[in-house]
Motif scaffolding. Structure first.
Motif, PDB file in Angstrom:
ATOM      1  N   ASN A 114      25.880   3.299  -4.061  1.00  0.00           N
ATOM      2  CA  ASN A 114      25.177   2.869  -2.851  1.00  0.00           C
ATOM      3  C   ASN A 114      26.055   2.926  -1.602  1.00  0.00           C
ATOM      4  N   ASN A 115      27.281   3.340  -1.764  1.00  0.00           N
ATOM      5  CA  ASN A 115      28.195   3.374  -0.623  1.00  0.00           C
ATOM      6  C   ASN A 115      28.341   4.823  -0.151  1.00  0.00           C
TER       7      ASN A 115
ATOM      8  N   LYS B 231      23.067   5.662 -13.471  1.00  0.00           N
ATOM      9  CA  LYS B 231      23.128   5.759 -12.004  1.00  0.00           C
ATOM     10  C   LYS B 231      23.356   7.216 -11.584  1.00  0.00           C
TER      11      LYS B 231
ATOM     12  N   ASP C  80      30.872   3.684  -6.194  1.00  0.00           N
ATOM     13  CA  ASP C  80      29.692   2.918  -5.798  1.00  0.00           C
ATOM     14  C   ASP C  80      28.589   3.875  -5.358  1.00  0.00           C
TER      15      ASP C  80
END
Ligand SMILES: Nc1ncnc2c1ncn2[C@@H]1O[C@H](COP(=O)(O)OS(=O)(=O)O)[C@@H](OP(=O)(O)O)[C@H]1O
Length: 595
Positions: free
Chosen positions: A409-410, A576, A407
């Motif tokens: 965003n983590n 990403k 992830d």
């Protein structure tokens, strides 16, 4: 006296000679008897090479073939042999000699339906070490019943106690005399029935007959009365067999539904492992057959086995299974598939069949075995949601469910690209290690949607399942292997460095790779060792190293770039944490690698 002295000297010489011979013989015999001891020592020493040999999940196969080539240690790892070794671990067991070679009557019968995938199911299930099956269709209960059960038993393979004996003859399902005969042999027998959309089945049936008789009428002419699409001709054999309930009714008069498992012919193609789990559970078998046993062969358009009971090499079913079907008028297919023609599923009123055994939950009612639109193998739609390169939020759009792999965003996931230890020092004593996996010729990895996790057995994966969307080429803060494996399949080179590797060397590696080819990915990876914190990866191969030696790296890149099984040069969709897109070096196809 002198003579006496000479004699004494002679005697002494003989004694010395005898002692020497005896000692030599003693040493020789000692050596012979302890040869195994010595080789045991040798083996023990060989078992302790450096970190990389120990810290790889493929270590058991490393002894396969290790050579020194161009200053690199090259180890060749046979994937199929490794698989065999795993399989053999559960195949061998201690048995009493009297348990061997006993032929037993079947515990399980695969009764049909013809052209629904019965051969595929038999071949898949007999991979299980606790299942042994007659290879050919025996046709005992409808053709050779008068030969008696002893004759039938002799057609079965030898089994040991605990193994199930199995036989398949698809015509059992539609022959009226068979259910009672089977019951007489064994009322507790387990029955497997593969069903498939009856229209697809009818076309498959027609295709088989047509392959033997090219003068046959067209499918459309045979399936309808008077040549118009008004009235379906249910007396035409291929259509008639598709009225499954009519035949099932007979079986359910003799056997409770709990003794019968209905296997979906469609799922046997789209997700064989899932269907095999159902079968193994039904037969009270340990779940041994898993996804690892299958690969999807895109040329054949069907799942194939990586290995089976009789062959350790990947193989598909024969040419008569998975034939191309003739083009059938779409209107005829639509008419045959119409919901309101109840006869397609049931002889009369759909509710009638429910009176046969309405006590059990597993009876699905009208839609037998389920609503036809939910699976339609005719158009290959089962692969539609996993098609590569097409964003699909329910499967993979490069945005949804990313945490399954990594992830971005983590902040906890930032450990993947952060150095938490002291920087690793380069060491010239550690030679590069090249690992080459013998990728089975027809190995085709499956695309998995983001709702399924993918893990790899190799520490540095070089092939395997991956995500449908591949990564845009270039340098990443971090890119998970589930993405870059798809790039490898397209012939990319992936450069990995440990986050704790020496910064100067990381820069040197990046420079070399960026100047060599467009189809490259650069990302950190914590899977690398402190001794060799760098790696180049190509399809089925990796090179781990401690220091940057340009000629070695260029040689590897030239050898393995564009060597993936799919020749796709276009850029990927997943971006990403991409920090620098790669630049075209020669042209989009990387015609000249490392110019
Ligand atoms: N893995 C795999 N490989 C090849 N073919 C597969 C597979 N799984 C299911 N099928 C489908 O099985 C169809 C043949 O069914 P059967 O084996 O029951 O045929 S038979 O009744 O034994 O003749 C066959 O039908 P055709 O496509 O018409 O040849 C296939 O569609």
């Amino acid at each position: 006296m002198i003579i006496d002295n000479v004699k004494i000297i002679n005697c002494t010489n003989k004694a010395i000679l005898a002692t020497i011979i005896a000692t030599t013989l003693l040493v020789y015999f000692f050596y012979l008897f302890n040869g195994c001891l010595l080789s045991g020592f040798n083996k023990a020493f060989r078992r302790f090479p450096d970190y990389n040999f120990l810290n790889t999940s493929t270590q058991s196969t490393i002894t396969d073939d290790t050579q020194i080539i161009f200053g690199s240690i090259v180890r060749i790892v046979s994937l199929t042999d490794d698989d065999n070794r795993n399989e053999s671990s559960f195949k061998y067991r201690l048995v009493n000699p009297q348990n061997l070679s006993a032929r037993r009557l079947p515990d399980v019968l695969l009764i049909g339906v013809k052209k629904s995938g019965t051969r595929a199911l038999l071949e898949f299930v007999r991979v299980h070490p606790d299942v042994r099956a007659a290879g050919c269709e025996v046709h005992f209960f409808e053709r050779h019943y008068t030969f008696g059960l002893n004759w039938y038993r002799k057609k079965m393979p030898p089994t040991v106690t605990g193994q199930l004996t199995m036989e398949k003859t698809p015509s059992y399902f539609v022959t009226s005399s068979v259910p009672s005969r089977v019951y007489k042999m064994n009322p507790k027998i387990k029955l497997l029935l593969v069903v498939r959309n009856p229209v697809t089945r009818a076309i498959s049936d027609y295709t088989q007959s047509f392959s033997k008789n090219k003068d046959m009428k067209k499918f459309e002419e045979l399936s309808f009365v008077n040549g118009s699409y008004e009235l379906v001709d249910t007396s035409y054999g291929a259509i008639k067999i598709g009225v499954y309930a009519k035949y099932l009714e007979r079986w359910l008069k003799w056997f409770p539904l709990k003794q019968l498992l209905i296997v979906s012919g469609e799922r046997l193609i789209s997700d064989p492992a899932a269907e095999l789990y159902r079968v193994q559970d039904f037969l009270n078998l340990k779940r041994v057959i898993t996804e690892k046993h299958f690969y999807f062969n895109s040329t054949k358009g069907f799942p194939c086995l990586l290995k089976s009971e009789s062959r350790s090499t990947p193989h598909c079913l024969g040419k008569t299974k998975g034939r191309s079907h003739p083009k059938i008028d779409r209107k005829a297919i639509e008419r045959l598939s119409e919901d309101k023609w109840t006869g397609r599923w049931f002889p009369t009123n759909p509710n009638e069949i429910q009176t046969v055994d309405s006590t059990t939950d597993s009876w699905k009612g009208k839609w037998f075995p389920e609503i036809p639109s939910s699976h339609n193998s005719n158009d290959g739609s089962y692969e539609r949601d996993r098609i590569m390169g097409i964003p699909n939020s329910e499967c993979d759009d490069g945005e949804t469910n990313l945490s399954t792999d990594f992830d971005p965003n983590n902040y906890e996931h930032s450990v993947m690209f952060t150095c938490l230890e002291r920087s690793y020092k380069p060491n010239y004593d550690f030679e590069p290690i090249e690992t080459i996996y013998n990728v089975p010729k027809f190995y085709t990895p499956v695309h998995k949607c983001m709702n399924e996790t993918i893990s790899y057995e190799q520490r540095i994966p070089t092939l395997g399942y991956h995500r449908p969307l591949w990564a845009a080429y270039g340098e990443y803060i971090y890119l998970p292997p589930q993405r870059w494996l798809h790039n490898l399949e397209h012939g990319a080179i992936v450069a990995l460095y440990h986050p704790c590797a020496n910064k100067n060397l990381i820069d040197q590696l990046k420079k070399i790779v960026k100047r060599c080819l467009f189809r490259h990915i650069i990302t950190p990876s914590r899977e690398l060792s402190p001794q060799r914190p760098f790696a180049l990866v190509g399809w089925g191969t990796s090179l781990e190293f401690s220091v940057i030696n340009r000629p070695t790296l260029v040689e590897f890149i030239r050898k393995y770039a564009k060597a993936g099984p799919e020749k796709v040069s276009r850029d990927g969709q997943y971006k990403k944490l991409l920090t620098e897109s790669s630049k075209i070096i020669t042209d989009v196809d990387d015609s000249d690698v490392c110019p």
